[in-house]
Motif scaffolding. Structure first.
Motif, PDB file in Angstrom:
ATOM      1  N   VAL A  58       0.919  -1.237   0.047  1.00 45.55           N
ATOM      2  CA  VAL A  58      -0.032   0.004  -0.139  1.00 45.55           C
ATOM      3  C   VAL A  58       0.708   1.112  -0.051  1.00 45.55           C
ATOM      4  O   VAL A  58       1.567   1.429   1.091  1.00 45.55           O
ATOM      5  CB  VAL A  58      -0.769  -0.139   1.421  1.00 45.55           C
ATOM      6  N   TRP A  59       0.915   1.780  -0.883  1.00 38.63           N
ATOM      7  CA  TRP A  59       1.809   3.192  -1.258  1.00 38.63           C
ATOM      8  C   TRP A  59       1.205   4.329  -1.008  1.00 38.63           C
ATOM      9  O   TRP A  59       0.258   4.681  -1.685  1.00 38.63           O
ATOM     10  CB  TRP A  59       2.447   3.026  -2.722  1.00 38.63           C
ATOM     11  N   LEU A  60       1.509   5.016   0.120  1.00 43.98           N
ATOM     12  CA  LEU A  60       0.739   6.374   0.417  1.00 43.98           C
ATOM     13  C   LEU A  60       1.313   7.207   0.125  1.00 43.98           C
ATOM     14  O   LEU A  60       2.568   7.392   0.517  1.00 43.98           O
ATOM     15  CB  LEU A  60       0.513   6.140   1.923  1.00 43.98           C
ATOM     16  N   THR A  61       1.031   8.216  -0.624  1.00 43.32           N
ATOM     17  CA  THR A  61       1.660   9.190  -1.413  1.00 43.32           C
ATOM     18  C   THR A  61       0.746  10.566  -0.704  1.00 43.32           C
ATOM     19  O   THR A  61      -0.490  10.849  -0.800  1.00 43.32           O
ATOM     20  CB  THR A  61       1.994   9.469  -2.747  1.00 43.32           C
ATOM     21  N   GLY A  62       1.562  11.845  -0.463  1.00 39.15           N
ATOM     22  CA  GLY A  62       0.841  12.875  -0.186  1.00 39.15           C
ATOM     23  C   GLY A  62       1.708  14.056   0.293  1.00 39.15           C
ATOM     24  O   GLY A  62       2.896  13.668   0.782  1.00 39.15           O
ATOM     25  N   GLU A  95      -2.017   2.262  -4.889  1.00 36.40           N
ATOM     26  CA  GLU A  95      -1.445   3.589  -4.692  1.00 36.40           C
ATOM     27  C   GLU A  95      -2.642   4.324  -4.028  1.00 36.40           C
ATOM     28  O   GLU A  95      -3.933   4.309  -4.488  1.00 36.40           O
ATOM     29  CB  GLU A  95      -1.242   4.228  -5.974  1.00 36.40           C
ATOM     30  N   VAL A  96      -2.505   4.858  -2.955  1.00 40.10           N
ATOM     31  CA  VAL A  96      -3.298   5.885  -2.053  1.00 40.10           C
ATOM     32  C   VAL A  96      -2.985   7.083  -1.982  1.00 40.10           C
ATOM     33  O   VAL A  96      -1.960   7.345  -1.608  1.00 40.10           O
ATOM     34  CB  VAL A  96      -3.505   5.079  -0.782  1.00 40.10           C
ATOM     35  N   TYR A  97      -3.790   7.878  -2.560  1.00 42.81           N
ATOM     36  CA  TYR A  97      -3.336   9.587  -2.456  1.00 42.81           C
ATOM     37  C   TYR A  97      -4.226  10.008  -1.214  1.00 42.81           C
ATOM     38  O   TYR A  97      -5.280  10.238  -0.985  1.00 42.81           O
ATOM     39  CB  TYR A  97      -4.067  10.051  -3.719  1.00 42.81           C
TER      40      TYR A  97
END
Ligand SMILES: Nc1ncnc2c1ncn2[C@@H]1O[C@H](COP(=O)(O)OS(=O)(=O)O)[C@@H](OP(=O)(O)O)[C@H]1O
Ligand SMILES: Nc1ncnc2c1ncn2[C@@H]1O[C@H](COP(=O)(O)OP(=O)(O)O)[C@@H](O)[C@H]1O
Length: 181
Positions: free
Chosen positions: A12-16, A108-110
């Motif tokens: 789970v790739w959290l980006t922000g 991908e989680v924005y």
């Protein structure tokens, strides 16, 4: 997509932006993954930068190399059944596309929050430092952040709690088949 092998983990790739809630939501995800019986690991930018990426700064090139390393290690963990949370600003789309191409089970989680709200939260005091000129390349304030165009999940943290965000992500993982045997 999941390839149907129940021994496989996922990433789970959290980006922000800084202060958007990546680490906070990761902590909630970790609890849920543990309850589900997964081995789990979090690759948090701040932490990784004390070890694996201790030689890297915040130029575009260094951030790219940092994301490449994190993607590589995450891939190894996931293919050995680990549920991996990545909490990395990872500001450029190309970095995240590289990770997506490298990692088989990639979500991908924005984590989306208006800059003004991140600046109010300022959990590490970085925006204040940027405003005072002590930092010159803070993502979102002075440096680029490219919003994801097609993430699997968008979390608006002004509309949900960290627990609610984690539940939304887990529902998506379930829908994608990551919890099926
Ligand atoms: N110039 C600048 N820009 C962005 N972030 C900065 C900077 N300087 C220090 N920090 C701190 O480092 C954390 C971000 O590390 P990441 O590895 O997630 O960043 S990146 O993906 O390489 O852009 C980030 O943590 P988070 O707030 O958790 O995102 C900051 O605490
Ligand atoms: N819905 C939410 N989701 C995540 N964090 C939230 C939310 N609402 C408020 N916060 C707060 O915002 C801050 C986010 O900090 P952090 O998780 O360290 O962000 P990041 O890892 O993205 O830099 C924390 O103080 C957290 O309590």
């Amino acid at each position: 997509m999941n390839n149907g092998n129940s021994n496989n983990g996922f990433v789970v790739w959290l980006t922000g932006l800084p202060g958007t809630g990546k680490s906070t939501i990761s902590a909630e995800l970790t609890k849920i993954f543990q309850e589900k019986g997964f081995c789990t690991e979090t690759m948090d930018g701040d932490e990784i930068r004390k070890g694996l990426s201790a030689d890297l700064g915040f130029t575009k090139e260094d951030r790219q190399e940092h994301a490449r390393r994190v993607a590589f290690v995450s891939k190894l963990l996931a293919r050995n059944g680990v549920a991996v949370n990545v909490a990395l600003i990872s500001p450029y789309r190309s970095f995240r596309e590289h990770a997506r191409n490298e990692i088989e089970n990639f979500v991908e989680v924005y984590v989306k929050t208006p800059l003004e709200v991140c600046m109010e939260r300022d959990p590490k005091g970085l925006y204040a430092k940027a405003q005072q000129g002590e930092i010159t390349d803070l993502t979102g304030y002075q440096d680029t952040y490219e919003e994801p165009l097609n993430p699997e999940v968008v979390i608006d943290t002004c509309d949900t709690t960290p627990e609610g965000a984690a539940e939304t992500i887990v529902s998506k993982l379930d829908e994608l088949g990551y919890f099926s045997n």
